[in-house]
Design a protein around this motif. Structure first.
Motif, PDB file in Angstrom:
ATOM      1  N   PRO A  83       0.701  -1.608  -0.204  1.00 41.76           N
ATOM      2  CA  PRO A  83       0.254   0.174   0.162  1.00 41.76           C
ATOM      3  C   PRO A  83       0.694   1.509  -0.176  1.00 41.76           C
ATOM      4  O   PRO A  83       1.460   1.516   0.947  1.00 41.76           O
ATOM      5  CB  PRO A  83      -0.995  -0.306   1.452  1.00 41.76           C
ATOM      6  N   THR A  84       0.732   2.444  -1.222  1.00 44.80           N
ATOM      7  CA  THR A  84       1.138   3.435  -0.531  1.00 44.80           C
ATOM      8  C   THR A  84       0.608   4.293   0.119  1.00 44.80           C
ATOM      9  O   THR A  84       1.260   5.183   0.412  1.00 44.80           O
ATOM     10  CB  THR A  84       0.877   3.677  -2.114  1.00 44.80           C
ATOM     11  N   HIS A  85      -0.587   4.465   0.414  1.00 44.16           N
ATOM     12  CA  HIS A  85      -0.994   4.792   2.090  1.00 44.16           C
ATOM     13  C   HIS A  85      -2.189   4.164   3.012  1.00 44.16           C
ATOM     14  O   HIS A  85      -2.160   2.933   2.202  1.00 44.16           O
ATOM     15  CB  HIS A  85      -1.711   6.545   1.243  1.00 44.16           C
ATOM     16  N   THR A  86      -2.389   5.126   3.736  1.00 43.29           N
ATOM     17  CA  THR A  86      -3.496   3.829   4.316  1.00 43.29           C
ATOM     18  C   THR A  86      -4.990   3.664   4.368  1.00 43.29           C
ATOM     19  O   THR A  86      -5.393   5.385   3.707  1.00 43.29           O
ATOM     20  CB  THR A  86      -2.831   4.826   6.320  1.00 43.29           C
ATOM     21  N   LEU A 140      -0.495 -16.840   3.820  1.00 46.06           N
ATOM     22  CA  LEU A 140      -1.288 -15.866   5.442  1.00 46.06           C
ATOM     23  C   LEU A 140      -0.740 -14.679   6.209  1.00 46.06           C
ATOM     24  O   LEU A 140      -1.711 -13.900   5.581  1.00 46.06           O
ATOM     25  CB  LEU A 140      -2.425 -17.206   5.922  1.00 46.06           C
ATOM     26  N   ASP A 141       0.199 -15.328   6.770  1.00 43.78           N
ATOM     27  CA  ASP A 141       0.458 -14.146   7.528  1.00 43.78           C
ATOM     28  C   ASP A 141       1.229 -12.918   7.069  1.00 43.78           C
ATOM     29  O   ASP A 141       0.864 -12.115   7.441  1.00 43.78           O
ATOM     30  CB  ASP A 141       1.941 -14.937   8.488  1.00 43.78           C
ATOM     31  N   ALA A 142       1.846 -12.700   6.429  1.00 46.52           N
ATOM     32  CA  ALA A 142       1.961 -11.582   4.907  1.00 46.52           C
ATOM     33  C   ALA A 142       1.203 -11.341   4.165  1.00 46.52           C
ATOM     34  O   ALA A 142       0.569 -10.387   4.793  1.00 46.52           O
ATOM     35  CB  ALA A 142       3.141 -12.542   4.085  1.00 46.52           C
ATOM     36  N   PHE A 143       0.326 -11.762   4.087  1.00 48.70           N
ATOM     37  CA  PHE A 143      -1.391 -11.191   3.227  1.00 48.70           C
ATOM     38  C   PHE A 143      -1.716 -10.069   4.573  1.00 48.70           C
ATOM     39  O   PHE A 143      -1.891  -9.095   4.791  1.00 48.70           O
ATOM     40  CB  PHE A 143      -2.083 -11.991   3.220  1.00 48.70           C
ATOM     41  N   ALA A 157      -2.886  -5.079   7.901  1.00 44.92           N
ATOM     42  CA  ALA A 157      -2.396  -3.948   8.583  1.00 44.92           C
ATOM     43  C   ALA A 157      -1.953  -2.847   8.728  1.00 44.92           C
ATOM     44  O   ALA A 157      -2.443  -2.000   8.466  1.00 44.92           O
ATOM     45  CB  ALA A 157      -1.878  -4.636   9.726  1.00 44.92           C
ATOM     46  N   THR A 158      -0.918  -2.774   7.516  1.00 34.66           N
ATOM     47  CA  THR A 158       0.226  -2.587   6.836  1.00 34.66           C
ATOM     48  C   THR A 158      -0.368  -0.807   6.236  1.00 34.66           C
ATOM     49  O   THR A 158      -1.425   0.842   6.042  1.00 34.66           O
ATOM     50  CB  THR A 158       0.822  -2.317   5.945  1.00 34.66           C
ATOM     51  N   ALA A 159      -1.838  -1.505   5.477  1.00 30.47           N
ATOM     52  CA  ALA A 159      -2.566  -0.377   4.909  1.00 30.47           C
ATOM     53  C   ALA A 159      -4.335   0.329   5.432  1.00 30.47           C
ATOM     54  O   ALA A 159      -4.463   1.136   4.722  1.00 30.47           O
ATOM     55  CB  ALA A 159      -3.743  -1.656   3.624  1.00 30.47           C
ATOM     56  N   LEU A 160      -4.518  -0.180   7.107  1.00 26.79           N
ATOM     57  CA  LEU A 160      -5.019   0.316   8.022  1.00 26.79           C
ATOM     58  C   LEU A 160      -4.344   1.525   8.764  1.00 26.79           C
ATOM     59  O   LEU A 160      -3.371   1.101   8.696  1.00 26.79           O
ATOM     60  CB  LEU A 160      -6.049  -0.936   8.255  1.00 26.79           C
ATOM     61  N   GLY A 195      -6.785   2.257  14.203  1.00 32.02           N
ATOM     62  CA  GLY A 195      -7.962   1.988  14.598  1.00 32.02           C
ATOM     63  C   GLY A 195      -9.022   1.774  13.403  1.00 32.02           C
ATOM     64  O   GLY A 195     -10.006   1.842  13.123  1.00 32.02           O
ATOM     65  N   GLY A 196      -8.171   1.681  11.901  1.00 26.59           N
ATOM     66  CA  GLY A 196      -8.642   1.448  10.743  1.00 26.59           C
ATOM     67  C   GLY A 196      -9.695   0.417  11.061  1.00 26.59           C
ATOM     68  O   GLY A 196      -9.499  -1.047  11.656  1.00 26.59           O
ATOM     69  N   LYS A 197     -11.094  -0.201  10.101  1.00 27.16           N
ATOM     70  CA  LYS A 197     -11.672  -0.982  10.674  1.00 27.16           C
ATOM     71  C   LYS A 197     -11.641  -1.770   9.167  1.00 27.16           C
ATOM     72  O   LYS A 197     -11.058  -2.059   8.650  1.00 27.16           O
ATOM     73  CB  LYS A 197     -13.464  -0.300  10.392  1.00 27.16           C
TER      74      LYS A 197
END
Length: 141
Positions: free
Chosen positions: A25-28, A46-49, A54-57, A60-62
């Motif tokens: 992801p380039t932003h959250t 699965l863990d990497a996915f 998590a990096t994309a959120l 507190g992101g849902k």
């Protein structure tokens, strides 16, 4: 994507075609949703996915997901569920073509622990018969 782009016609929507296992992801985002996808993620990825999710959120992101659970009556008549110790099953299309696909049926407690390890506080539940789903948020901090 072209059909959706033509129908939506909004500058607020961006389209990315990427390999989700290598995309970064380039932003959250405020929220991430994936439906009928997690069962197709190989267990070794699965863990990497989930770390990418998590990096994309933002903190507190849902997050929300839904998928099928291992239920013999929930699959097409001509589809057989894979054995419990395999990740592959044969998927037969209406035109008769067959494809070997990744299909995992994750247990709720196991999946919830994998979310936590990735920094995601996700409650994972099952419906009475066909579905597994989860909802929650990225941990703060």
């Amino acid at each position: 994507m072209a059909i959706n782009r033509a129908r939506v016609a909004s500058e607020r929507v961006s389209y990315v075609q990427a390999d989700l296992f290598t995309w970064q992801p380039t932003h959250t985002y405020d929220a991430v949703c994936f439906c009928f996808w997690i069962s197709h993620v190989p267990t070794e990825r699965l863990d990497a996915f989930l770390n990418t999710v998590a990096t994309a959120l933002r903190p507190g992101g849902k997050i929300f997901f839904v998928d099928g659970r291992r239920e013999p009556t929930g699959t097409a008549v001509d589809h057989q569920l894979p054995e419990a110790d395999t990740q592959l099953m044969t998927r037969k299309l209406n035109d008769g073509r067959e494809f070997e696909i990744v299909k995992n049926f994750y247990e709720p407690n196991t999946l919830a622990a994998r979310f936590v390890a990735a920094g995601l506080d996700v409650t994972v539940r099952e419906t009475q018969s066909y579905f597994i789903y989860g909802y929650g948020a990225r941990f703060y901090g």
